[in-house]
Design a protein around this motif. Structure first.
Motif, PDB file in Angstrom:
ATOM      1  N   TYR A 139      -0.144   1.032  -8.285  1.00 34.64           N
ATOM      2  CA  TYR A 139       0.971   1.150  -7.338  1.00 34.64           C
ATOM      3  C   TYR A 139       2.181   0.309  -7.753  1.00 34.64           C
ATOM      4  CZ  TYR A 139       3.747   1.045  -3.126  1.00 34.64           C
ATOM      5  OH  TYR A 139       4.792   1.150  -2.242  1.00 34.64           O
ATOM      6  N   PHE A 140       1.914  -0.909  -8.203  1.00 38.19           N
ATOM      7  CA  PHE A 140       3.035  -1.824  -8.446  1.00 38.19           C
ATOM      8  C   PHE A 140       3.657  -1.706  -9.829  1.00 38.19           C
ATOM      9  CE2 PHE A 140       0.993  -4.121  -4.889  1.00 38.19           C
ATOM     10  CZ  PHE A 140       2.092  -4.112  -4.042  1.00 38.19           C
ATOM     11  N   ASN A 141       3.078  -0.876 -10.688  1.00 38.53           N
ATOM     12  CA  ASN A 141       3.665  -0.731 -12.015  1.00 38.53           C
ATOM     13  C   ASN A 141       4.190   0.678 -12.212  1.00 38.53           C
ATOM     14  OD1 ASN A 141       3.243  -3.307 -13.585  1.00 38.53           O
ATOM     15  ND2 ASN A 141       1.209  -2.967 -12.719  1.00 38.53           N
ATOM     16  N   THR A 183      -6.305   2.969  -1.552  1.00 43.51           N
ATOM     17  CA  THR A 183      -5.583   1.693  -1.695  1.00 43.51           C
ATOM     18  C   THR A 183      -4.116   1.964  -2.043  1.00 43.51           C
ATOM     19  OG1 THR A 183      -7.570   0.534  -2.392  1.00 43.51           O
ATOM     20  CG2 THR A 183      -5.471  -0.487  -2.976  1.00 43.51           C
ATOM     21  N   ILE A 184      -3.912   2.910  -2.968  1.00 41.84           N
ATOM     22  CA  ILE A 184      -2.535   3.271  -3.345  1.00 41.84           C
ATOM     23  C   ILE A 184      -1.780   3.794  -2.119  1.00 41.84           C
ATOM     24  CG2 ILE A 184      -1.125   4.861  -4.732  1.00 41.84           C
ATOM     25  CD1 ILE A 184      -3.348   4.681  -6.881  1.00 41.84           C
ATOM     26  N   SER A 185      -2.435   4.673  -1.336  1.00 46.16           N
ATOM     27  CA  SER A 185      -1.779   5.197  -0.129  1.00 46.16           C
ATOM     28  C   SER A 185      -1.480   4.075   0.855  1.00 46.16           C
ATOM     29  CB  SER A 185      -2.669   6.207   0.588  1.00 46.16           C
ATOM     30  OG  SER A 185      -3.051   7.209  -0.298  1.00 46.16           O
ATOM     31  N   ALA A 186      -2.437   3.142   1.004  1.00 45.84           N
ATOM     32  CA  ALA A 186      -2.261   2.029   1.949  1.00 45.84           C
ATOM     33  C   ALA A 186      -1.031   1.211   1.571  1.00 45.84           C
ATOM     34  CB  ALA A 186      -3.499   1.147   1.950  1.00 45.84           C
ATOM     35  N   LEU A 187      -0.895   0.912   0.287  1.00 45.79           N
ATOM     36  CA  LEU A 187       0.253   0.102  -0.168  1.00 45.79           C
ATOM     37  C   LEU A 187       1.548   0.890  -0.001  1.00 45.79           C
ATOM     38  CD1 LEU A 187      -1.404  -1.324  -3.384  1.00 45.79           C
ATOM     39  CD2 LEU A 187      -0.973  -2.568  -1.266  1.00 45.79           C
ATOM     40  N   GLY A 188       1.445   2.212  -0.248  1.00 50.33           N
ATOM     41  CA  GLY A 188       2.628   3.064  -0.099  1.00 50.33           C
ATOM     42  C   GLY A 188       3.094   3.149   1.348  1.00 50.33           C
ATOM     43  N   GLY A 189       2.189   2.829   2.274  1.00 47.11           N
ATOM     44  CA  GLY A 189       2.547   2.883   3.690  1.00 47.11           C
ATOM     45  C   GLY A 189       3.345   1.676   4.154  1.00 47.11           C
ATOM     46  N   VAL A 190       3.439   0.666   3.293  1.00 46.85           N
ATOM     47  CA  VAL A 190       4.218  -0.529   3.665  1.00 46.85           C
ATOM     48  C   VAL A 190       5.682  -0.286   3.314  1.00 46.85           C
ATOM     49  CG1 VAL A 190       4.564  -2.985   3.209  1.00 46.85           C
ATOM     50  CG2 VAL A 190       2.255  -2.041   3.273  1.00 46.85           C
ATOM     51  N   SER A 191       6.555  -0.528   4.267  1.00 43.83           N
ATOM     52  CA  SER A 191       7.988  -0.284   4.040  1.00 43.83           C
ATOM     53  C   SER A 191       8.501  -1.077   2.847  1.00 43.83           C
ATOM     54  CB  SER A 191       8.760  -0.685   5.294  1.00 43.83           C
ATOM     55  OG  SER A 191      10.089  -0.969   4.966  1.00 43.83           O
ATOM     56  N   VAL A 196       3.020  -7.533   0.156  1.00 46.20           N
ATOM     57  CA  VAL A 196       2.757  -6.114   0.434  1.00 46.20           C
ATOM     58  C   VAL A 196       1.262  -5.880   0.648  1.00 46.20           C
ATOM     59  CG1 VAL A 196       2.942  -3.772  -0.476  1.00 46.20           C
ATOM     60  CG2 VAL A 196       4.802  -5.399  -0.842  1.00 46.20           C
ATOM     61  N   VAL A 197       0.441  -6.493  -0.191  1.00 45.76           N
ATOM     62  CA  VAL A 197      -1.009  -6.330  -0.058  1.00 45.76           C
ATOM     63  C   VAL A 197      -1.464  -6.857   1.307  1.00 45.76           C
ATOM     64  CG1 VAL A 197      -3.262  -7.002  -0.988  1.00 45.76           C
ATOM     65  CG2 VAL A 197      -1.390  -6.448  -2.548  1.00 45.76           C
ATOM     66  N   VAL A 225      -6.191  -1.114   3.670  1.00 43.54           N
ATOM     67  CA  VAL A 225      -7.026  -1.307   2.485  1.00 43.54           C
ATOM     68  C   VAL A 225      -8.493  -1.449   2.909  1.00 43.54           C
ATOM     69  CG1 VAL A 225      -7.595  -2.901   0.600  1.00 43.54           C
ATOM     70  CG2 VAL A 225      -5.210  -2.310   1.042  1.00 43.54           C
ATOM     71  N   LEU A 226      -8.709  -2.172   4.009  1.00 45.06           N
ATOM     72  CA  LEU A 226     -10.067  -2.332   4.526  1.00 45.06           C
ATOM     73  C   LEU A 226     -10.645  -0.965   4.899  1.00 45.06           C
ATOM     74  CD1 LEU A 226     -12.152  -4.512   5.336  1.00 45.06           C
ATOM     75  CD2 LEU A 226     -11.304  -4.256   7.663  1.00 45.06           C
ATOM     76  N   THR A 227      -9.813  -0.124   5.478  1.00 43.79           N
ATOM     77  CA  THR A 227     -10.251   1.224   5.825  1.00 43.79           C
ATOM     78  C   THR A 227     -10.672   1.982   4.563  1.00 43.79           C
ATOM     79  OG1 THR A 227      -8.668   1.170   7.627  1.00 43.79           O
ATOM     80  CG2 THR A 227      -9.610   3.298   7.104  1.00 43.79           C
ATOM     81  N   ALA A 228      -9.907   1.806   3.499  1.00 45.25           N
ATOM     82  CA  ALA A 228     -10.242   2.465   2.229  1.00 45.25           C
ATOM     83  C   ALA A 228     -11.644   2.047   1.782  1.00 45.25           C
ATOM     84  CB  ALA A 228      -9.207   2.105   1.159  1.00 45.25           C
ATOM     85  N   VAL A 229     -11.939   0.750   1.904  1.00 42.59           N
ATOM     86  CA  VAL A 229     -13.249   0.243   1.484  1.00 42.59           C
ATOM     87  C   VAL A 229     -14.355   0.809   2.374  1.00 42.59           C
ATOM     88  CG1 VAL A 229     -14.643  -1.847   1.234  1.00 42.59           C
ATOM     89  CG2 VAL A 229     -12.244  -1.842   0.503  1.00 42.59           C
ATOM     90  N   LEU A 230     -14.089   0.874   3.671  1.00 40.47           N
ATOM     91  CA  LEU A 230     -15.108   1.402   4.591  1.00 40.47           C
ATOM     92  C   LEU A 230     -15.367   2.889   4.358  1.00 40.47           C
ATOM     93  CD1 LEU A 230     -14.180  -0.497   7.870  1.00 40.47           C
ATOM     94  CD2 LEU A 230     -16.176  -0.849   6.418  1.00 40.47           C
TER      95      LEU A 230
END
Lengths: 356, 241
Positions: B52-54, B119-127, B148-149, B156-161
């Protein structure tokens, strides 16, 4: 403190900034005014080192900002920016305000008192444990301001900090700028599209229109002696009369404005096509003709009176249309009504001449 | 109909009387899927961040591929892991086919795409304004990434679950590389499939209930995490007015 030289910036093919040069002195409040979309935010993002310009140089504290990330971070740590719609972190008000100190590895005991001090300054004492995302617009803006002020930056960048606020919150923020920030050692660069706010807060101003810094100077210069028609229009010069210089006697000129003579001060030669700018507050009204030192006096009929707050905007037709700004009290005491005949007068020095 | 009711009653009894087999299978399932989820999270959450960050050539295409792999069939992953770890396979020397270890490896592979992608989607959801704010307050690149993380922590926790849910409920892979060995690699899903075939409906049902209950607990926990945050916000709001 800050110097910008020949700054150009484009997003794709759209050229946003065209050769901006300006300087801001230490401790000064420099306000950039300009209509929406004129490039104010882009200029601030470049100065705040959030983006790199397409070309041009920025000097901070005498040193040229180069491209190395390490050097840019070091300089960025000496400034702080508050944006138009500030984002708050998903955390408490305290953690939001403490953020800048924490990433600078500030000592904990020190940090706690600094944060409470600044929260008190912005009027948010007792908000420490509140979730920052639950605050109102005005409160959020104050948190953003506190978050920036707590770092004690050498340069504070404020990008339209009151653009989305109600009048009460706006005056709160303005008071913080005049009472607290101006008294500190911080240098401030601020953007606003509200020219009156600019006038209230600025030591010096710059007018940015269409990506070009059209004029910089103190507020008097900008408001009374705009250098071009577009600036005059933007800073609210409502009387703009087109004409030619008919005579020039040692700087006192007579303008021919559609057959009517207007006297003004100018060094321009006879025959030059000009625009005469008269600020509405320069025009006084009397009911009977009297002897006055004002070089211009015209008889006319009031076509409209609009009262707003303590002021009244009076439109007069006297061969040429004039707009006068007087107090509401004057309107009442003189018993002015639409259709009344009045004399409108203004001094030759109250006319600012712009060459066309 | 009668038989099903009887089986149902027996199943409930087995759960509440602490049937040894039921409990050992449940414990093993939790151990295997729990380990694979933890290992998967430790690898693929950072990988998601890295992607996501690169900015790099082919980033969009890579994300599309990852998203496509969300629905990769478990038996296909099972087949690949089987081939790799079988005696003649490239990693056959380890001799871990039909062990819990290889099941963990297989499940890590299975959840890789979904944990990375979410995880990528979760990070993308942060403004983007969040990261910019941090930067404008003097954050270094790494510090702004961390902000951002942290903002995306619940997503992200949801992604893990979700990864855990996929790991614990799959059967194809566990069967192929684990072998469903009694007392060793037999987990809830493989046991249900076997006992149903053998006509041991009560045992299957009991294990099925437990599997559903585990999935439910995980979902409830996930929601509680997200809800708790929302409730905080709501309470703060209420205290304002």
């Amino acid at each position: 403190m800050l110097k910008v030289e020949h700054l150009y910036h484009s997003y794709g093919k759209a050229e946003i900034l065209r050769g901006i040069s300006l300087g801001v002195e230490r401790g000064e409040v420099f306000v950039t005014i300009g209509p929406t979309g004129s490039g104010k935010t882009t200029l601030m993002r470049l100065v705040g080192l959030l983006e790199k310009p397409t070309s041009g140089d920025i000097y901070f504290g005498g040193y040229k900002v180069n491209n190395s990330e390490k050097a840019r971070l070091e300089i960025r740590r000496r400034m702080a920016m508050v944006s138009q719609k500030p984002a708050v972190f998903n955390a408490t008000v305290f953690d939001n305000v403490a953020y800048g100190l924490r990433i600078r590895k500030d000592k904990s005991a020190h940090l706690r008192s600094k944060v409470s001090d600044v929260l008190e300054t912005v009027g948010l004492s007792g908000y420490e444990k509140r979730d920052a995302r639950t605050l109102s617009g005005g409160e959020t803006q104050r948190v953003a301001l506190a978050r920036a002020m707590v770092i004690e930056p050498q340069l504070l960048l404020l990008d339209e900090p009151t653009a989305n606020l109600d009048p009460v919150s706006t005056s709160h923020i303005e008071n913080l700028v005049t009472d607290v920030i101006k008294k500190s050692s911080m240098t401030v660069m601020m953007n606003t599209h509200d020219m009156f706010q600019g006038q209230r807060l600025a030591d010096r101003m710059g007018v940015l229109i269409g990506g070009e810094m059209m004029q910089t100077g103190n507020t008097r210069e900008i408001f009374n002696a705009p250098q071009s028609l577009s600036i005059a229009e933007f800073v609210g010069v409502e009387n703009m009369l087109s004409g030619t210089i008919a005579t020039n006697e040692d700087g006192l000129v007579t303008l021919n404005v559609g057959g009517i003579k207007v006297e003004a001060m100018s060094k321009l030669d006879v025959g030059t096509e000009v625009c005469a700018c008269i600020r509405p507050e320069e025009i006084t009204l009397v009911k009977t003709k009297e002897l006055t030192s004002a070089r211009n006096m015209f008889s006319g009929e009031i076509t409209r009176i609009v009262v707003f707050g303590p002021f009244a905007r009076v439109e007069i037709h006297c061969g040429l249309p004039l707009i006068s700004l007087i107090t509401k009290k004057s309107v009442e005491e003189m018993n002015l009504k639409t259709g009344d005949r009045v004399y409108a007068s203004f001094k030759a020095t109250g006319v600012h001449i712009i060459k066309k | 109909m009668h038989a099903i009711v009887d089986a149902f009653v027996l199943a409930v009894k087995m759960i509440f009387t602490g049937d040894a087999e039921v409990y050992s299978i449940t414990a093993r399932t939790l151990a295997i899927s729990g380990s694979s989820t933890i290992i998967g999270a430790l690898i693929f959450v950072p990988l998601g961040c890295l992607i996501y960050f690169n900015n790099f050539w082919g980033k969009k295409a890579l994300i599309s591929v990852i998203q496509t792999c969300y629905s990769i069939p478990t038996v296909f992953v099972g087949l690949l892991v089987y081939l790799v770890f079988s005696r003649s396979g490239p990693l056959g020397v380890f001799g871990i086919l039909f062990t819990p270890q290889v099941m963990v490896i297989g499940q890590v592979v299975l959840i890789s795409a979904i944990v990375t992608g979410l995880t990528i989607s979760a990070l993308g959801g942060v403004s983007p304004a969040i990261r910019e704010t941090a930067t404008s307050l003097g954050a270094s690149r790494l510090q702004s990434v961390w902000v951002v993380v942290k903002e995306a922590r619940f997503a992200v926790l949801t992604a893990v679950l979700v990864g855990f849910g996929r790991a614990i409920s799959e059967v194809g892979l566990a069967l192929m590389v684990g072998g469903n060995i009694l007392g060793y690699t037999r987990v809830l899903t493989t046991a249900i499939s076997l006992y149903t075939g053998q006509g041991e409906i009560a045992l299957s049902l009991a294990l099925g209930f437990i599997l559903v209950a585990l999935a439910l607990i995980v979902t409830v926990l996930a929601n509680r995490f997200l809800m708790a945050k929302e409730v905080n916000v709501a309470q703060s709001r209420a205290s304002v007015s």
